[in-house]
Design a protein around this motif. Structure first.
Motif, PDB file in Angstrom:
ATOM      1  N   VAL A 255       0.787  -0.953   0.114  1.00  0.00           N
ATOM      2  CA  VAL A 255      -0.112  -0.250  -0.025  1.00  0.00           C
ATOM      3  C   VAL A 255       1.015   1.354  -0.049  1.00  0.00           C
ATOM      4  CG1 VAL A 255      -1.922   1.286   1.247  1.00  0.00           C
ATOM      5  CG2 VAL A 255      -1.578  -1.304   1.161  1.00  0.00           C
ATOM      6  N   ALA A 256       0.721   2.218  -0.774  1.00  0.00           N
ATOM      7  CA  ALA A 256       1.398   3.302  -1.176  1.00  0.00           C
ATOM      8  C   ALA A 256       0.784   4.355   0.236  1.00  0.00           C
ATOM      9  CB  ALA A 256       1.259   4.138  -2.687  1.00  0.00           C
ATOM     10  N   PRO A 257       1.944   5.303   0.684  1.00  0.00           N
ATOM     11  CA  PRO A 257       1.402   5.956   1.701  1.00  0.00           C
ATOM     12  C   PRO A 257       0.890   7.455   1.061  1.00  0.00           C
ATOM     13  CG  PRO A 257       3.806   6.279   1.055  1.00  0.00           C
ATOM     14  CD  PRO A 257       3.387   5.087   0.145  1.00  0.00           C
ATOM     15  N   PHE A 258      -0.206   7.056   0.419  1.00  0.00           N
ATOM     16  CA  PHE A 258      -1.122   8.000  -0.180  1.00  0.00           C
ATOM     17  C   PHE A 258      -2.620   7.751   0.085  1.00  0.00           C
ATOM     18  CE2 PHE A 258      -3.202   9.698  -4.015  1.00  0.00           C
ATOM     19  CZ  PHE A 258      -3.211  10.878  -3.966  1.00  0.00           C
ATOM     20  N   ILE A 259      -3.492   8.724   0.363  1.00  0.00           N
ATOM     21  CA  ILE A 259      -4.824   8.858   0.377  1.00  0.00           C
ATOM     22  C   ILE A 259      -5.209   9.883  -0.467  1.00  0.00           C
ATOM     23  CG2 ILE A 259      -6.912   9.016   1.794  1.00  0.00           C
ATOM     24  CD1 ILE A 259      -5.085   8.248   4.213  1.00  0.00           C
ATOM     25  N   GLY A 260      -6.052   9.509  -1.568  1.00  0.00           N
ATOM     26  CA  GLY A 260      -6.693  10.613  -2.532  1.00  0.00           C
ATOM     27  C   GLY A 260      -8.186  10.831  -2.031  1.00  0.00           C
ATOM     28  N   ILE A 261      -8.746  11.977  -2.153  1.00  0.00           N
ATOM     29  CA  ILE A 261      -9.893  12.317  -1.649  1.00  0.00           C
ATOM     30  C   ILE A 261     -10.687  13.115  -2.526  1.00  0.00           C
ATOM     31  CG2 ILE A 261     -11.405  13.232   0.236  1.00  0.00           C
ATOM     32  CD1 ILE A 261      -9.197  12.918   2.188  1.00  0.00           C
ATOM     33  N   GLY A 262     -12.058  12.827  -2.841  1.00  0.00           N
ATOM     34  CA  GLY A 262     -12.842  13.714  -3.727  1.00  0.00           C
ATOM     35  C   GLY A 262     -13.742  14.128  -2.574  1.00  0.00           C
ATOM     36  N   CYS A 263     -14.228  15.333  -2.712  1.00  0.00           N
ATOM     37  CA  CYS A 263     -15.004  16.138  -1.718  1.00  0.00           C
ATOM     38  C   CYS A 263     -15.790  17.175  -2.319  1.00  0.00           C
ATOM     39  CB  CYS A 263     -14.260  16.474  -0.341  1.00  0.00           C
ATOM     40  SG  CYS A 263     -15.538  17.067   0.835  1.00  0.00           S
ATOM     41  N   PRO A 264     -17.297  17.197  -1.812  1.00  0.00           N
ATOM     42  CA  PRO A 264     -17.978  18.275  -2.181  1.00  0.00           C
ATOM     43  C   PRO A 264     -17.406  19.849  -2.286  1.00  0.00           C
ATOM     44  CG  PRO A 264     -19.308  16.806  -1.700  1.00  0.00           C
ATOM     45  CD  PRO A 264     -17.985  16.339  -1.060  1.00  0.00           C
ATOM     46  N   GLY A 265     -17.498  20.629  -2.885  1.00  0.00           N
ATOM     47  CA  GLY A 265     -17.157  22.134  -2.486  1.00  0.00           C
ATOM     48  C   GLY A 265     -15.863  22.758  -3.140  1.00  0.00           C
ATOM     49  N   LEU A 266     -15.669  23.749  -2.785  1.00  0.00           N
ATOM     50  CA  LEU A 266     -14.537  24.549  -3.430  1.00  0.00           C
ATOM     51  C   LEU A 266     -13.327  24.270  -2.179  1.00  0.00           C
ATOM     52  CD1 LEU A 266     -13.597  26.408  -5.527  1.00  0.00           C
ATOM     53  CD2 LEU A 266     -13.974  28.449  -3.908  1.00  0.00           C
ATOM     54  N   ILE A 267     -12.140  23.681  -2.581  1.00  0.00           N
ATOM     55  CA  ILE A 267     -11.343  23.142  -1.708  1.00  0.00           C
ATOM     56  C   ILE A 267     -10.126  24.167  -1.827  1.00  0.00           C
ATOM     57  CG2 ILE A 267      -9.843  21.264  -1.289  1.00  0.00           C
ATOM     58  CD1 ILE A 267     -12.719  20.717  -1.318  1.00  0.00           C
ATOM     59  N   ARG A 268      -9.739  24.673  -0.427  1.00  0.00           N
ATOM     60  CA  ARG A 268      -8.938  25.623  -0.432  1.00  0.00           C
ATOM     61  C   ARG A 268      -7.468  24.877  -0.492  1.00  0.00           C
ATOM     62  NH1 ARG A 268     -12.095  27.568   4.107  1.00  0.00           N
ATOM     63  NH2 ARG A 268     -13.002  29.488   3.720  1.00  0.00           N
ATOM     64  N   GLU A 269      -6.363  25.674  -0.672  1.00  0.00           N
ATOM     65  CA  GLU A 269      -5.178  25.072  -0.818  1.00  0.00           C
ATOM     66  C   GLU A 269      -4.446  24.295   0.340  1.00  0.00           C
ATOM     67  OE1 GLU A 269      -0.306  26.027  -2.207  1.00  0.00           O
ATOM     68  OE2 GLU A 269      -2.038  27.550  -1.853  1.00  0.00           O
ATOM     69  N   ASP A 270      -5.118  24.807   1.648  1.00  0.00           N
ATOM     70  CA  ASP A 270      -4.545  24.144   2.937  1.00  0.00           C
ATOM     71  C   ASP A 270      -5.758  22.835   3.259  1.00  0.00           C
ATOM     72  OD1 ASP A 270      -7.127  25.306   3.601  1.00  0.00           O
ATOM     73  OD2 ASP A 270      -6.446  26.245   5.316  1.00  0.00           O
ATOM     74  N   GLY A 271      -6.415  22.554   2.463  1.00  0.00           N
ATOM     75  CA  GLY A 271      -7.661  21.255   2.522  1.00  0.00           C
ATOM     76  C   GLY A 271      -8.901  21.687   3.163  1.00  0.00           C
ATOM     77  N   SER A 272      -9.161  22.959   3.580  1.00  0.00           N
ATOM     78  CA  SER A 272     -10.444  23.312   4.085  1.00  0.00           C
ATOM     79  C   SER A 272     -11.398  23.638   3.131  1.00  0.00           C
ATOM     80  CB  SER A 272     -10.301  24.594   5.234  1.00  0.00           C
ATOM     81  OG  SER A 272      -9.830  25.477   4.368  1.00  0.00           O
ATOM     82  N   GLY A 276     -19.827  25.239  -0.706  1.00  0.00           N
ATOM     83  CA  GLY A 276     -20.283  23.816  -1.329  1.00  0.00           C
ATOM     84  C   GLY A 276     -20.446  22.518  -0.562  1.00  0.00           C
ATOM     85  N   GLY A 277     -20.027  22.516   0.755  1.00  0.00           N
ATOM     86  CA  GLY A 277     -20.317  21.200   1.574  1.00  0.00           C
ATOM     87  C   GLY A 277     -21.535  21.410   2.231  1.00  0.00           C
ATOM     88  N   GLN A 278     -22.704  22.084   1.872  1.00  0.00           N
ATOM     89  CA  GLN A 278     -23.657  21.909   2.805  1.00  0.00           C
ATOM     90  C   GLN A 278     -24.470  20.742   3.114  1.00  0.00           C
ATOM     91  OE1 GLN A 278     -23.269  23.765  -0.036  1.00  0.00           O
ATOM     92  NE2 GLN A 278     -24.821  23.419  -1.585  1.00  0.00           N
ATOM     93  N   ASN A 279     -24.245  19.676   2.038  1.00  0.00           N
ATOM     94  CA  ASN A 279     -24.988  18.634   2.159  1.00  0.00           C
ATOM     95  C   ASN A 279     -24.357  17.682   2.966  1.00  0.00           C
ATOM     96  OD1 ASN A 279     -27.356  19.245   0.378  1.00  0.00           O
ATOM     97  ND2 ASN A 279     -25.843  18.925  -1.281  1.00  0.00           N
ATOM     98  N   LEU A 280     -23.054  17.739   3.526  1.00  0.00           N
ATOM     99  CA  LEU A 280     -22.363  16.799   4.390  1.00  0.00           C
ATOM    100  C   LEU A 280     -22.756  16.808   5.540  1.00  0.00           C
ATOM    101  CD1 LEU A 280     -18.820  17.817   2.702  1.00  0.00           C
ATOM    102  CD2 LEU A 280     -20.247  16.070   2.083  1.00  0.00           C
ATOM    103  N   PRO A 281     -22.387  16.111   6.433  1.00  0.00           N
ATOM    104  CA  PRO A 281     -22.836  15.969   7.789  1.00  0.00           C
ATOM    105  C   PRO A 281     -22.315  16.918   8.714  1.00  0.00           C
ATOM    106  CG  PRO A 281     -21.407  14.006   7.368  1.00  0.00           C
ATOM    107  CD  PRO A 281     -21.897  14.619   6.152  1.00  0.00           C
TER     108      PRO A 281
END
Length: 355
Positions: A255-272, A276-281
């Motif tokens: 397993v490579a030491p990498f996790i790729g994530i797709g998430c709703p919304g406009l993603i800032r460079e710092d990961g916040s 656009g994340g209004q439908n998330l819990p």
């Protein structure tokens, strides 16, 4: 903060300059007098059109689809009604397809007016609706409406299964050298109703362009049914990822030491998430909440190496799963029909996509 790879290079979240493509834009939120344009081409919109047709039928007599609420009729059931059901019931479904296609055509036309969408040659359509035959017909009818309306643009269903596209696309967030010496990586696809996670086998030796990549292990959590708080959702995701690592290692996969994530919304460079994340819990748009950072704290290492995490918009990542199949065009977009309408646009880079 942006994550550092094992060779010290900075990999930003939500980046616009990716190995295979330039991201021209994503998460466009167009509005009209009735609200967000994209809301007219979503799963909710499809169900609303279905319910409207049924109400009209009830006002004239009996509903040919029975008493089951429109939101509870499965896509498989709707497909079966169309192909094997009573002619009148099938006629209702055909009417819904036609009306939805008309709305989707209007939405696409609005997007094509955006500067970032000019000269689009192809649009791939993903999301849950694409999984059904009814969804495929809606896409096909929309394509016809666009062409007969003077828009010579290719519209086609995304090739990968909706459960897998958002996982396979994460491989294209970073250069392939990150996977060297490993067989697979971890991927997460976060949606408004579900969270999907999996182990993705890269198969780089078989296809350097990652066209042979395959989802080996898969988990689907319908968080909308459980209604967790934000921290509970993160804890559950951590548990899922740890379990996937164990399952991969049990099969002797490196397993490579990498996790790729797709998430709703406009993603800032710092990961916040900016918006656009209004439908998330819970509140995922708070500057104090950073999913990549939270995951990194819980899964600091994989296989003895520092974990690298990159997160981007979910529509972007779904679209990236098409990268090996879009080298014949220069400018293309993706729309994902799910809880809402995800969108992203790309320009292919001329250089080899993974160098």
């Amino acid at each position: 903060m942006a994550e550092k790879s094992t060779e010290g290079h900075i990999i930003g979240h939500g980046g616009m300059h990716l190995p295979a493509v330039e991201v021209d834009g994503y998460n466009a939120e167009l509005r009209d007098s009735e609200g967000f344009i994209g809301d007219r081409a979503s799963n909710r919109a499809f169900r609303a059109i279905l319910e409207d047709y049924r109400e009209q039928m009830r006002s004239e007599g009996e509903d040919p689809l029975g008493n089951t609420p429109s939101d509870e009729i499965s896509k498989k059931k709707i497909d079966k009604i169309l192909t094997e059901g009573d002619p009148e019931a099938a006629g209702v479904v055909q009417g819904v397809i036609e009306e939805f296609a008309r709305e989707f055509t209007t939405v696409i036309r609005r997007f094509l007016k955006l500067k970032s969408w000019h000269d689009t040659q192809r649009i791939v359509v993903g999301g849950g609706l694409r999984e059904s035959r009814v969804g495929e017909l809606a896409i096909g009818r929309t394509a016809v409406m666009l062409k007969t309306g003077g828009r010579d643009i290719e519209l086609k269903a995304i090739h990968q299964h909706p459960d897998e596209a958002g996982l396979l696309g994460t491989l294209h967030l970073v250069p392939s050298w990150i996977f060297e010496g490993h067989d697979c990586t971890l991927a997460v696809d976060i949606g408004g109703s579900n969270i999907r996670a999996g182990v993705v086998e890269t198969r780089l030796k078989d296809a350097p362009d990652l066209s042979k990549a395959k989802v080996r292990e898969f988990e689907l959590w319908r968080h909308a049914e459980d209604k967790p708080k934000r921290d509970e959702a993160v804890e559950r995701l951590v548990e899922i990822l740890r379990d996937l690592i164990k399952r991969a290692e049990a099969k002797k996969l490196r397993v490579a030491p990498f996790i790729g994530i797709g998430c709703p919304g406009l993603i800032r460079e710092d990961g916040s998430i900016e918006r656009g994340g209004q439908n998330l819990p819970g509140n995922w748009e708070s500057k104090q909440f950073n999913l990549p950072q939270r995951l990194r704290e819980s899964i600091a290492e994989i296989g003895g190496h520092e974990t690298v995490i990159v997160m981007h918009n979910d529509a972007v990542v779904h679209g990236l799963s098409e990268v090996p199949l879009t080298r014949d065009v220069e400018r293309w977009g993706v729309m994902t029909i799910g809880t809402g309408l995800g969108n992203a646009h790309f320009t292919n880079r001329q250089a080899s996509p993974q160098k």
